[in-house]
Enzyme design. Structure first.
Site, PDB file in Angstrom:
ATOM      1  N   LYS A  57       7.733  20.828  11.699  1.00 25.53           N
ATOM      2  CA  LYS A  57       6.955  22.072  11.569  1.00 25.53           C
ATOM      3  C   LYS A  57       5.531  21.883  12.092  1.00 25.53           C
ATOM      4  O   LYS A  57       5.024  22.689  12.860  1.00 25.53           O
ATOM      5  CB  LYS A  57       6.886  22.516  10.092  1.00 25.53           C
ATOM      6  CG  LYS A  57       8.234  22.876   9.501  1.00 25.53           C
ATOM      7  CD  LYS A  57       8.107  23.363   8.071  1.00 25.53           C
ATOM      8  CE  LYS A  57       7.588  22.309   7.107  1.00 25.53           C
ATOM      9  NZ  LYS A  57       8.429  21.124   6.973  1.00 25.53           N
ATOM     10  N   THR A  58       4.908  20.805  11.651  1.00 27.02           N
ATOM     11  CA  THR A  58       3.538  20.575  12.084  1.00 27.02           C
ATOM     12  C   THR A  58       3.515  20.300  13.587  1.00 27.02           C
ATOM     13  O   THR A  58       2.625  20.734  14.304  1.00 27.02           O
ATOM     14  CB  THR A  58       2.922  19.399  11.292  1.00 27.02           C
ATOM     15  OG1 THR A  58       3.021  19.718   9.897  1.00 27.02           O
ATOM     16  CG2 THR A  58       1.462  19.196  11.644  1.00 27.02           C
ATOM     17  N   ASP A 244      -0.466  26.043   8.615  1.00 23.50           N
ATOM     18  CA  ASP A 244       0.445  24.964   8.187  1.00 23.50           C
ATOM     19  C   ASP A 244       0.530  24.989   6.660  1.00 23.50           C
ATOM     20  O   ASP A 244      -0.372  25.503   5.996  1.00 23.50           O
ATOM     21  CB  ASP A 244      -0.094  23.602   8.663  1.00 23.50           C
ATOM     22  CG  ASP A 244       1.005  22.532   8.691  1.00 23.50           C
ATOM     23  OD1 ASP A 244       2.156  22.827   8.315  1.00 23.50           O
ATOM     24  OD2 ASP A 244       0.698  21.387   9.095  1.00 23.50           O
ATOM     25  N   ARG A 621       8.326  11.447   2.437  1.00 19.41           N
ATOM     26  CA  ARG A 621       7.236  10.855   3.217  1.00 19.41           C
ATOM     27  C   ARG A 621       7.722   9.605   3.948  1.00 19.41           C
ATOM     28  O   ARG A 621       7.070   9.094   4.841  1.00 19.41           O
ATOM     29  CB  ARG A 621       6.044  10.442   2.327  1.00 19.41           C
ATOM     30  CG  ARG A 621       5.304  11.547   1.575  1.00 19.41           C
ATOM     31  CD  ARG A 621       4.946  12.697   2.442  1.00 19.41           C
ATOM     32  NE  ARG A 621       5.958  13.732   2.382  1.00 19.41           N
ATOM     33  CZ  ARG A 621       6.096  14.675   3.314  1.00 19.41           C
ATOM     34  NH1 ARG A 621       5.318  14.722   4.358  1.00 19.41           N
ATOM     35  NH2 ARG A 621       7.046  15.582   3.205  1.00 19.41           N
TER      36      ARG A 621
HETATM   37  P1  ATP Z   1       6.443  18.025   6.450  1.00 18.57           P
HETATM   38  O1  ATP Z   1       7.331  19.064   5.840  1.00 18.57           O
HETATM   39  O2  ATP Z   1       6.527  16.746   5.739  1.00 18.57           O
HETATM   40  O3  ATP Z   1       5.049  18.535   6.688  1.00 18.57           O
HETATM   41  P2  ATP Z   1       7.015  18.575   9.208  1.00 18.57           P
HETATM   42  O4  ATP Z   1       8.158  19.516   9.205  1.00 18.57           O
HETATM   43  O5  ATP Z   1       5.681  19.125   9.430  1.00 18.57           O
HETATM   44  O6  ATP Z   1       7.071  17.706   7.877  1.00 18.57           O
HETATM   45  P3  ATP Z   1       6.365  16.795  11.359  1.00 18.57           P
HETATM   46  O7  ATP Z   1       5.365  16.001  10.641  1.00 18.57           O
HETATM   47  O8  ATP Z   1       5.917  17.781  12.341  1.00 18.57           O
HETATM   48  O9  ATP Z   1       7.340  17.476  10.301  1.00 18.57           O
HETATM   49  O10 ATP Z   1       7.412  15.859  12.063  1.00 18.57           O
HETATM   50  C1  ATP Z   1       8.002  14.765  11.392  1.00 18.57           C
HETATM   51  C2  ATP Z   1       8.170  13.595  12.338  1.00 18.57           C
HETATM   52  O11 ATP Z   1       9.174  13.886  13.282  1.00 18.57           O
HETATM   53  C3  ATP Z   1       6.912  13.315  13.145  1.00 18.57           C
HETATM   54  O12 ATP Z   1       6.797  11.927  13.321  1.00 18.57           O
HETATM   55  C4  ATP Z   1       7.188  14.005  14.438  1.00 18.57           C
HETATM   56  O13 ATP Z   1       6.464  13.445  15.512  1.00 18.57           O
HETATM   57  C5  ATP Z   1       8.672  13.796  14.608  1.00 18.57           C
HETATM   58  N1  ATP Z   1       9.321  14.833  15.422  1.00 18.57           N
HETATM   59  C6  ATP Z   1       9.290  16.158  15.189  1.00 18.57           C
HETATM   60  N2  ATP Z   1      10.005  16.804  16.146  1.00 18.57           N
HETATM   61  C7  ATP Z   1      10.484  15.872  16.974  1.00 18.57           C
HETATM   62  C8  ATP Z   1      11.296  15.896  18.167  1.00 18.57           C
HETATM   63  N3  ATP Z   1      11.762  17.030  18.687  1.00 18.57           N
HETATM   64  N4  ATP Z   1      11.589  14.717  18.754  1.00 18.57           N
HETATM   65  C9  ATP Z   1      11.133  13.563  18.239  1.00 18.57           C
HETATM   66  N5  ATP Z   1      10.374  13.461  17.146  1.00 18.57           N
HETATM   67  C10 ATP Z   1      10.054  14.603  16.517  1.00 18.57           C
HETATM   68 MG    MG Z   2       3.935  19.131   8.227  1.00 17.87          MG
END
Ligand code: ATP
Ligand code: MG
Length: 760
Positions: A57-58, A244, A621
């Site tokens: 998401k981030t 976010d 995490r």
């Molecule tokens: P949270 O709910 O904990 O905030 P999030 O949904 O925001 O998590 P991110 O932090 O954006 O998730 O991504 C989690 C990990 O996965 C990060 O290390 C990110 O770089 C990696 N990631 C996300 N999308 C991809 C992708 N398409 N290919 C490879 N790595 C990815």
């Molecule tokens: Mg996030």
């Protein structure tokens, strides 16, 4: 790239967004999955990305910003991105810069508060402030409220200012200005006069040209509601909104965003209802669930592929969160094929837990795992102490994120200052620190008097205070307070000769009014402070004398490795939101500690579900390794308590858990493993008690030698004080073979087997 716009220049109609140019490179979109990509390039109205942890998401948000810039759809100054912490804002800025190959100068990026200040400074007059207004902290806030209560003749013992301060904050979280408070929002505080004091408080703030934290968002809402022309300026300026951690916005923030989004309606929120963990601060998970209704025609993107964690970690987290009733429900999958199981360990006590984790980290370090990829996530701030002491002993660099190290916390320093004056009356710095904490009417003027006596007599401040009491240089109130304080110090010093230093320390905190001050303060922070003080008392028990303890602390703070470089992160689960680490340790999974008793008492089932979401945040995490641990005994509130394993442990899937005792550290738990997890956890209490004695004998550094038993047979006598794992302290009333009748201090009369008690 064109020079950055002046972000404060709102009067100019911005140049229309550049027509989308042929995008030179789509490199920034590479690697995104189709759903992520759709969200990153989406350009038709409101968009919600609602997805589980680690699904990117981030990353979508960051890429979306980069895409807006690279495609020429927006200039940096037309983008507003809201993050949950300043740290997250910095990280986002770095990521965007990385993607666009340069700084995104002029972008509005920060927390709701930070952006709120920026807006308010510009239009302060319209809400009755002046541009240079000050931002009050909670202390100032409470002091102001106290004055108002006094002026109204309201007894501030019965109606503590802190409580009202909390009530006002909650109102502000909901953007309820004084004129809107009423009906069921009214409070019982001071027989229904809270709303009136709130009105006066707001007037006072304006009079002194100040705003509190809640105002930073609430004033913006008022500003925009009352001045559509100003809102229109922002509509012209801020054309692309991104938020976010949307699940943790409160009502005021939500209204703020909705007003702003009326402009272009280009609003993109990302969040996860399962990670809503700030309900206790007014966050409304309902905001995310209502998105479609609030923004008709909104697109919803769901992401299901988790890129962060191994399958076992994901399975553990998913199974756990499935026990919550109030959730949308999502499936998460990962393409990662293997990985370690989540390790579950039962240990004897907190000390052993810290030792075990310390050893585990050293082993990881030997295998060249960077320390920066290791985190320990605790439920309560007080839990960091044992780890900090352990790490200092091992020379492991660590960092406490989102808060000071244990011995640097305000309340701990205050308490230590009292102890310092007792041990060393000439310690002027310590005396100055606490002589008016809690407030006892000893202001600057009294201090000036003492200082001048001190200078002329070349004596320590405490002595100067004694001399001052013999003159008439002080007014009657400070005089009385000072006299009480000095008498207190004399009394406590004498007590040390006849009483245990632990009891003296507790007496000092009580008699000085320090604990009362915190008790009167019903804020969550104050609760944490009280807990920290109790933890300090627990630490004191490990030493024979107060001076020995003081020396230990002095050395600790001195040795604390300066963790600028690679270091283990220690933080609360709340502070860990949005972060990720290769290895995550989750200690203290015991009933009462986690789930936290207070959360359950205050909010019942909803409180428990929020605790479970915290556990979900904690597990998710971890990228590669997660360790969950629980202790059979916790010294909480200065008492050993037999701890019950957290109910969350039963909710973890046996298949994804590694419950073996390979490391040899957690043997206590091992006997139960063959029977399967659920049963083992149920049977844990029995197992841990059964093995307690051997564990105890094996321990090289016992934290409580006074309780260490001498062997298998106990020579107990009627009248003797004993300790029982479950029932605590008590006195032997009768002995019948190996059966004892014991009058427990807390649990009342019980019959127990002698093998379950130890001499106290
Ligand atoms: P949270 O709910 O904990 O905030 P999030 O949904 O925001 O998590 P991110 O932090 O954006 O998730 O991504 C989690 C990990 O996965 C990060 O290390 C990110 O770089 C990696 N990631 C996300 N999308 C991809 C992708 N398409 N290919 C490879 N790595 C990815
Ligand atoms: Mg996030």
């Amino acid at each position: 790239m064109s020079p950055p716009d002046d972000p404060f220049d709102l009067t100019d109609a911005p140049s229309p967004p550049a027509p989308a140019r042929a995008v030179a490179s789509l490199a920034h979109l590479e690697g995104l999955n189709p759903e992520q990509r759709a969200a990153a390039i989406h350009d038709a109205g409101p968009l919600l990305v609602l997805a589980g942890a680690g699904t990117g998401k981030t990353r979508v948000l960051t890429t979306r910003i980069a895409h807006l810039l690279i495609s020429g759809r927006a200039r940096a100054s037309q983008i507003l991105a809201v993050t949950f912490t300043n740290k997250a804002a910095r990280e986002m800025m770095d990521r965007v810069s990385g993607l666009i190959g340069g700084a995104a100068e002029g972008m509005w990026l920060g927390t709701f508060h930070a952006i709120g200040v920026r807006i308010l400074r510009r239009h302060a007059e319209l809400v009755g402030l002046k541009s240079g207004f000050t931002i009050l902290d909670t202390d100032d806030q409470t002091r102001l409220i106290k004055q108002l209560l006094e002026a109204e003749g309201i007894d501030d013992k019965k109606w503590p200012p802190r409580v009202l301060s909390g009530i006002i904050q909650r109102w502000k979280d909901r953007a309820l200005t004084p004129d809107k408070v009423g009906g069921e929002d009214a409070s019982e505080f001071a027989d229904g006069r809270a709303a009136d004091i709130y009105r006066q408080y707001q007037e006072r703030l304006l009079a002194v040209n100040a705003a509190d934290f809640g105002d930073l968002v609430m004033h913006c809402v008022t500003l925009w509601q009352k001045h559509p022309d100003v809102l229109a300026q922002y509509h012209r300026r801020l054309r692309h909104l991104l938020v976010d951690e949307y699940q943790d916005t409160n009502v005021a923030q939500y209204l703020w965003l909705r007003l702003l989004a009326q402009g272009t309606r280009d609003v993109c929120c990302v969040g996860d209802d399962d990670q809503s963990i700030y309900g206790w601060r007014g966050a409304e998970v309902g905001n995310i669930l209502r998105f479609e209704k609030d923004f008709p025609g909104a697109s919803i993107v769901r992401l299901e592929r988790n890129y962060r964690s191994t399958p076992h970690i994901l399975s553990a987290a998913s199974h756990l969160i499935a026990h919550n009733a109030g959730r949308l429900g999502k499936t998460l999958w990962t393409a990662v094929k293997d990985g370690e199981k989540v390790r579950l360990r039962g240990v004897w006590d907190g000390d052993e837990e810290a030792r075990g984790i310390g050893e585990e980290i050293e082993a990881l370090q030997r295998d060249r795992h960077p320390l920066g990829q290791i985190a320990i996530l605790v439920r309560a701030g007080l839990q960091t102490r044992e780890f900090e002491e352990r790490f200092i002993k091992l020379g492991l660099p660590y960092r406490v994120i989102g808060g000071p190290r244990f011995y640097e916390r305000q309340e701990i320093r205050d308490a230590l200052a009292y102890f310092r004056v007792i041990v060393q009356p000439a310690d002027d710095l310590a005396f100055e620190r606490i002589y008016n904490t809690p407030r006892r009417g000893l202001g600057e003027q009294a201090l000036r008097t003492l200082r001048s006596i001190q200078r002329s007599g070349r004596v320590p401040l405490v002595e100067a205070a004694r001399l001052a009491l013999e003159t008439d240089e002080l007014k009657s109130r400070p005089r009385k307070s000072l006299s009480d304080l000095i008498a207190g110090f004399d009394r406590w010093r004498t007590m040390l000769e006849g009483m245990s230093h632990v009891e003296v320390a507790e007496t000092v905190l009580d008699e000085s009014g320090y604990t009362d001050m915190l008790r009167a303060d019903r804020s969550v922070e104050a609760q944490g402070r009280l807990e920290n003080l109790k933890e300090l008392i627990a630490a004191l028990r490990e030493f024979d004398t107060l001076p020995a303890f003081m020396e230990h602390v002095a050395l600790l703070t001195d040795n604390a490795a300066n963790a600028d470089g690679d270091a283990v992160s220690l933080m609360t689960l709340h502070a860990a939101k949005g972060l990720e680490f290769d290895t995550v340790f989750l200690p203290g999974w015991e009933e009462g500690l986690f789930p936290n008793q207070r959360a359950m008492d205050d909010k019942g089932q909803a409180g428990l579900e929020e605790e479970r979401r915290l556990a979900y945040v904690g597990l998710t995490r971890a990228r590669k390794r997660a360790y969950v641990s629980f202790a059979a005994n916790r010294r909480i509130f200065n008492q050993w308590q037999a701890a019950t394993p957290s109910r969350f442990l039963r909710e973890l899937p046996g298949d994804s858990m590694d419950e073996s005792s390979d490391a040899g550290l957690y043997a206590t738990y091992s006997a139960g493993h063959q029977r399967g997890l659920r049963e083992a956890v149920d049977g844990f209490e029995y197992e841990s008690l059964g093995t307690a004695r051997t564990r105890r004998q094996r321990r090289d550094e016992t934290v409580d030698d006074r309780r260490a038993d001498s062997g298998d047979r106990l020579d107990l006598a009627v009248g003797q004080r004993v300790f029982h794992q479950k029932f605590g302290y008590g006195q032997v009333v009768a002995i019948d073979g190996n059966k004892l009748d014991i009058a427990f201090d807390k649990a009342g009369a019980k019959k127990v087997l002698d093998s379950f008690v130890e001499p106290a």
